[in-house]
Design a protein around this motif. Structure first.
Motif, PDB file in Angstrom:
ATOM      1  N   ARG A 178     -28.747  25.466   9.530  1.00 25.14           N
ATOM      2  CA  ARG A 178     -27.311  25.701   9.392  1.00 25.14           C
ATOM      3  C   ARG A 178     -26.970  26.980  10.146  1.00 25.14           C
ATOM      4  N   ASP A 222     -23.895  31.526   7.996  1.00 25.65           N
ATOM      5  CA  ASP A 222     -22.859  31.442   6.961  1.00 25.65           C
ATOM      6  C   ASP A 222     -22.691  32.846   6.387  1.00 25.65           C
ATOM      7  N   ARG A 226     -15.129  33.899   6.981  1.00 30.13           N
ATOM      8  CA  ARG A 226     -16.553  33.662   6.797  1.00 30.13           C
ATOM      9  C   ARG A 226     -17.004  32.431   7.579  1.00 30.13           C
ATOM     10  N   GLU A 276     -17.830  21.309   2.335  1.00 37.84           N
ATOM     11  CA  GLU A 276     -17.699  22.264   1.221  1.00 37.84           C
ATOM     12  C   GLU A 276     -16.243  22.582   0.967  1.00 37.84           C
ATOM     13  N   ASP A 318     -20.140  25.562  -2.991  1.00 38.47           N
ATOM     14  CA  ASP A 318     -18.794  25.952  -2.555  1.00 38.47           C
ATOM     15  C   ASP A 318     -17.783  24.867  -2.873  1.00 38.47           C
ATOM     16  N   ARG A 365     -17.467  30.829  -7.873  1.00 38.64           N
ATOM     17  CA  ARG A 365     -18.827  30.432  -8.215  1.00 38.64           C
ATOM     18  C   ARG A 365     -19.667  31.598  -8.726  1.00 38.64           C
TER      19      ARG A 365
HETATM   20 MG    MG Z   1     -21.779  27.077   0.909  1.00 37.68          MG
END
Ligand code: MG
Ligand code: PEP
Length: 755
Positions: free
Chosen positions: A512, A515, A538, A611, A635, A645
């Motif tokens: 990924r 992030d 983000r 997400e 998310d 969260r």
């Molecule tokens: Mg996430």
């Protein structure tokens, strides 16, 4: 304005104080003479020493310049007045106009109203405040940096006098440091999972520096050099001998090793020696300064650096004093639970692994270096336990519950038995789960479920073998970035990704892209002041606004995967056009690599995380473009329910096993299956057996999860039959309940499903 101590020079002053400390007479008499000397040498009308008494009270113990009748009468609480402020924050203060300071507290018995300026420093020992040393002048005097330094050096020497027990009894000093002999349950932060019961070993009972003042600075500098080179070679040996293999854990230690050559740190130690301290006195002084700074700094990255330096200072002190690790290890109980304020990564490795059962810290964070090493070594660890050191006693029994982020000090027999029982059951369960490792994850009605693991460090990939996972469903590339001190360049990134691919030995990996933002800030890339970082600048938003950064990452991935398969995905995509833009950058890099004659991957796959709920409403367009989809349920749930969260108060408020969330997940799985686009779920939800059971019932055939979850989820998969579960769920997700957890649990129980 007067000039003060600069005229006399700290070495002469230190020597006089040392002579005074060695002189005859009671501790009180010596302290009385010492405050006189300091006042005279620093050209101050007042010099006072306040000593900490039990109950967090600072008592005026000696003064030159204030009224003598105030001695042993004037008492200030920590935090009260300027003296209390210095103690509360463990920091020096120099004020030309002390009376206008908001914390100024006037005590008539002292007669201090005629003094305007004040400079005070804490008496520190092992990070604790044992008192405060103050000088005052009638004039509005500006104290210089040098004068503050001098007073701090003197304060260190005085702290020795206080802790010698000559002023207040040793018993009382211990009480100042706090004791509580009743059982206590203390909450903290989970840093590494696991349970342990053991006996408290205070992390390095302080190295006691006996000799603070030296005659011959040159000889001390030579001693420092010798100790440094001894420490360097011991660190090299430790690196060579550690069985951590290659990868980030080793890099942490290597970075640490580089710190040992930090010029600024060594410079400060040498300066302190030149001012008249012994080598060990100088190291301790610089260490106390570092600790005082640590207590002021909230930036996690800087704290981490400072705590590495604290670790090094201890190590260097032991080299100077000749204290050896091997000897200390021999004395450790077989069930050692190390308790510390903070700890460096290398210090953890000093302990005998066979004896070390758990670690508990007052500080620490999940990304701190010591936590990463603890996870790599599988040592349960709880951090951020407030007031820890003031409540534990050496050899106390302690239960460490790394799964729930808590410890129980001095547990009663029943509590101890309960935890011991859980530990036995766990051990038995682990044995059973290990037997599952080589068995396929196939349901009772023959449906294959792919189970992969989530990873972020190279060390996590070791779990591919011991869990029998199919591959890595989510490789969080930001994690290796987070443990570095600077942005890794393309070369370094190639190296990271190549090692990951090598380690996976042909098993599929989904990388990924970065992030960052939200709860994952990079220390060297400040994220501004987003009011709501989870919904702020983000992940893909940063990447598309800083395309060069994303292109570098994509280039590194392409090079690392040359001649192999490469799968990548983008985090936090909210609209199809974002995916298009990111994919276009990928294609651009791929074409560039080809044009430049670089070898490229055999096959590339580009997917997206789901997400952000908005993406659900663009599925037809999205599914035409992506090679696969991965659901980030962590998310996704926070955005579906508008529920942070990370907020513990909301942790149980909404259940992912609720009709709304499950209907969403079902719709997504159906759309992907219809479009023939592979879908995986890689949030924490997929790693919980009951949730995983629901997901399988909704059509998910691929889940990615933390390594420890693979065994339990596989046990669920092998005991479930999908057909009836599917029908049952179809009904339930139409209900209006808050949660269908209980129904699913009953279903599992009735059908013999292991959850
Ligand atoms: Mg996430
Ligand atoms: C998620 O959000 O579910 C996810 C897997 O990503 P992260 O936890 O890294 O945000």
């Amino acid at each position: 304005m007067q000039t003060g101590a600069g005229t006399v020079g700290p070495r002469r002053l230190l020597k006089r104080i040392r002579d005074m400390m060695a002189a005859s007479g009671s501790g009180q008499e010596r302290l009385d003479r010492i405050v006189k000397i300091i006042a005279a040498d620093m050209v101050a009308e007042v010099c006072s020493a306040y000593i900490m008494r039990p109950g967090e009270v600072l008592e005026l113990f000696a003064t030159e310049g204030l009224k003598q009748e105030a001695v042993h009468q004037t008492r200030l609480r920590v935090g009260e007045g300027i003296v209390g402020d210095i103690a509360a924050h463990a920091r020096a203060l120099a004020l030309a106009d002390a009376q206008s300071h908001p914390n100024f507290a006037y005590r008539p018995e002292t007669g201090e109203e005629i003094f305007h300026s004040l400079m005070g420093v804490p008496l520190l020992r092992g990070g604790r405040v044992l008192g405060v040393l103050v000088v005052q002048n009638r004039t509005f005097r500006d104290y210089s940096e040098e004068e503050i330094e001098t007073l701090q050096t003197i304060a260190m020497v005085l702290a020795e006098l206080v802790s010698s027990g000559d002023l207040v009894s040793l018993d009382e000093i211990q009480r100042v440091e706090g004791t509580a002999l009743l059982p206590a349950r203390l909450e903290g932060l989970k840093l590494n999972q696991g349970l342990a019961i053991g006996r408290v070993v205070m992390h390095q009972p302080r190295v006691t520096v006996r000799q603070m003042v030296a005659e011959n600075p040159d000889a001390e500098l030579t001693r420092l050099q010798e100790a440094l080179s001894g420490m360097h070679s011991a660190l090299d040996d430790m690196l060579a001998a550690s069985d951590l293999g290659e990868g980030e854990t080793r890099e942490i230690l290597e970075t640490y090793r580089m710190f040992a050559e930090d010029r600024g740190w060594l410079g400060r130690i040498s300066e302190a020696i030149k001012s008249g301290l012994t080598a060990e006195g100088a190291v301790q002084k610089v260490q106390e300064d570092t600790r005082a700074r640590m207590s002021q700094i909230s930036d996690p990255y800087l704290r981490e650096r400072l705590s590495d330096l604290d670790d090094l200072a201890n190590r260097l002190l032991r080299h100077l004093i000749g204290d050896r690790t091997a000897a200390r290890n021999a004395d450790l109980p077989d069930d050692t639970v190390v308790v510390a304020h903070a700890m460096g990564p290398a210090e953890l490795l000093d302990y005998d692994r066979r004896k070390l059962k758990a670690v508990v810290l007052e500080e620490g964070s999940p990304t701190s270096h010591v936590s990463i090493i603890a996870r790599a070594l599988d040592i349960p660890m709880v951090g951020r336990v407030r007031e820890l050191l003031s409540q534990v006693e050496p050899l106390d029994t302690v239960v460490v519950d790394g799964d729930n982020g808590q410890i129980v000090l001095r547990p009663g027999e029943d509590v101890r038995e309960m935890f011991a029982g859980t530990m036995r059951m766990r051990a038995e369960r682990m044995v059973r789960l290990a037997l599952l490792r080589d068995l396929p994850a196939v349901t009772r009605d023959g449906v294959q479920i792919s189970l992969s693991l989530n990873a972020g460090l190279l060390i996590d990939l070791a779990h591919l073998e011991d869990t029998g996972a199919d591959g890595v469903g989510l490789y969080r590339t930001e994690i290796p970035f987070m443990i570095r001190s600077a942005f890794p360049d393309v070369g370094e990134q190639i190296d990271i990704y190549r090692r990951v691919l090598d380690r996976a030995a042909g098993r599929p990996i989904i990388f990924r892209t970065l992030d960052i933002g939200g709860d994952k800030d990079l220390p060297y890339l400040p994220n501004g002041d987003d009011e709501n970082p989870a919904m702020g600048w983000r992940a893909i938003r940063v990447a598309l606004d800083r395309p060069l950064m994303l292109r570098q990452q994509l280039r590194a991935m392409l090079r690392a995967a040359a001649g192999r398969e490469l799968s990548i995905m983008f985090p936090m995509v909210a609209e199809v056009s974002e995916f298009d833009a990111a994919r276009a950058l990928f294609e651009l890099e791929l074409a560039r690599e080809r044009r430049r004659g670089h070898a490229v991957p055999l096959r590339t796959r580009v997917g997206t995380m789901v997400e952000v709920p908005a993406l659900f409403f663009q599925l037809p367009a999205l599914l035409r473009r992506v090679d696969f989809v991965s659901v980030g349920s962590n998310d996704l749930m926070q955005f579906l329910y508008a529920s942070d969260r990370g907020n513990p108060r909301l942790a149980d408020r909404y259940d992912p096993l609720s009709p709304g969330a499950l209907a969403f997940l079902a719709g997504l799985a159906q759309a992907c299956t219809r479009a023939d686009v592979p879908i995986t779920l890689c949030g924490e939800m997929g790693g919980r057996p009951l949730e995983a059971m629901a997901l399988v019932g909704l059509g998910y055939r691929s889940l990615s999860m933390p390594p420890a979850a693979i065994g339990p989820v596989k046990a669920m998969v092998r005991s479930v039959e999908i057909d009836e579960l599917e029908r049952y769920l179809r009904e339930l997700i139409r209900s209006s309940r808050h949660s269908i957890r209980e129904n699913l649990l009953s279903f599992a129980r009735d059908h013999g499903i292991t959850v």
